[in-house]
Design a protein around this motif. Sequence first.
Motif, short mmCIF file in Angstrom:
data_model
loop_
_atom_site.label_atom_id
_atom_site.label_comp_id
_atom_site.label_asym_id
_atom_site.label_seq_id
_atom_site.Cartn_x
_atom_site.Cartn_y
_atom_site.Cartn_z
N VAL A 203 -30.59 24.81 -1.44
CA VAL A 203 -29.72 24.88 -0.26
C VAL A 203 -28.26 24.91 -0.68
O VAL A 203 -27.45 25.70 -0.15
N GLU A 204 -27.88 24.05 -1.61
CA GLU A 204 -26.49 24.02 -2.08
C GLU A 204 -26.11 25.35 -2.74
O GLU A 204 -25.00 25.86 -2.53
N ASP A 209 -20.65 31.43 -2.49
CA ASP A 209 -20.16 32.77 -2.13
C ASP A 209 -20.97 33.88 -2.78
O ASP A 209 -21.15 34.96 -2.18
N TYR A 210 -21.47 33.66 -4.01
CA TYR A 210 -22.17 34.75 -4.70
C TYR A 210 -23.49 35.07 -3.99
O TYR A 210 -23.96 36.21 -4.04
N ALA A 216 -24.73 40.28 1.61
CA ALA A 216 -23.91 41.32 2.23
C ALA A 216 -24.19 42.70 1.62
O ALA A 216 -24.02 43.73 2.29
N LYS A 217 -24.65 42.72 0.36
CA LYS A 217 -24.97 43.98 -0.29
C LYS A 217 -26.37 44.47 0.06
O LYS A 217 -26.82 45.49 -0.47
N HIS A 228 -30.33 34.77 -7.51
CA HIS A 228 -29.00 34.17 -7.58
C HIS A 228 -29.00 32.65 -7.34
O HIS A 228 -28.39 31.91 -8.10
N ALA A 229 -29.68 32.20 -6.30
CA ALA A 229 -29.61 30.77 -5.97
C ALA A 229 -30.41 29.92 -6.95
O ALA A 229 -29.90 28.92 -7.48
N LEU A 230 -31.66 30.30 -7.22
CA LEU A 230 -32.52 29.47 -8.05
C LEU A 230 -32.00 29.29 -9.49
O LEU A 230 -31.99 28.17 -10.00
N PRO A 231 -31.54 30.37 -10.17
CA PRO A 231 -31.01 30.15 -11.53
C PRO A 231 -29.86 29.15 -11.58
O PRO A 231 -29.72 28.41 -12.56
#
Length: 317
Positions: A203-204, A209-210, A216-217, A228-231
């Motif tokens: 969640v954090e 932003d990434y 957004a892409k 992106h989030a998990l790594p």
Amino acid sequence: MSALGRLGQLVTTLFVASVLIFVAMQVLPGDPAEVLLGMNADPAAIAALRTEMGLDRPLVVQFTSWLGGVLTGDFGVSATYEVPVSSLIVERAVVSVPLALLAVTISIGLALPVGIFAAVRRGRGADRAAMGAALIGLSVPNMWLGLMLIYVFAVLLGVSPAGGFPGWEVGIGRAFGALWMPAVALALPQAAILTRIVRTSVVEAMDEDYVALARAKGRSVAGAVIRHALPNAWAPILTIIGLQFGFLVSGAVVIETVFSLPGIGRLLFQAVSQRDLMVVAGVVFVLVAAVVVINSLCDLLAAWLNPRQRADLGGGS
């Protein structure tokens, strides 16, 4: 912290642990020789056994001798079994190590998907249900869970042995058949803790932003989480996984006794009951060393996975 600094910290921690273990063995009530021979034993026989066990030597000499043996893998000879402690530990490790690995695999296998799913569905009914289930799992003692598993799968259904270990020579299938229930009893409370950590960490990371840029892409929610989030959420997750090995060690003492498994945890329980100090000291040191080393490896892996910390592994602080 650099890799060299972490190695120095590891060695220091193990030395301090060895001192604490030795001191703890000295302050335990009762005379080991008297316990082994009985309260009514001849004083001369007790004195002779104390000499044989090296208990009449100065404490500094006893500690130096014991630490020297530890560094060479010699933990002395068991007063109860009259065999080297190291051979006892190796003999029992063939049960405890697969049990711990199986429990960790179950814990991670449950926590990762459930935690990620709860993070993606945060604030919704599925999230609340997952966290409620995790809270229940966290509240259930593994001893009670082990007894319930025995009652259901061994007594009622008769599909699994109630306890004991047949040995690896009978085949991997039968051996793991005796380990899956104790592994589940060990894993579920730890999976509950890890699930909450995975959810919080993902969640954090999803609020960064990434991740918003990836969405957004045109990347899907699942794709943004996985790519992106998990790594970037691995650091606290790996830290908790490392810490859980300590809980598995303490839980194994109870679970191996409940399931009558001839593992290291049960060996420690028996050694404490029999006042076999050499076995107690050797087993505790091995368990502490395993926890410390695994935690250090998890910290290194977490730092390596984090690009901002990866450079520090080669030097600096």
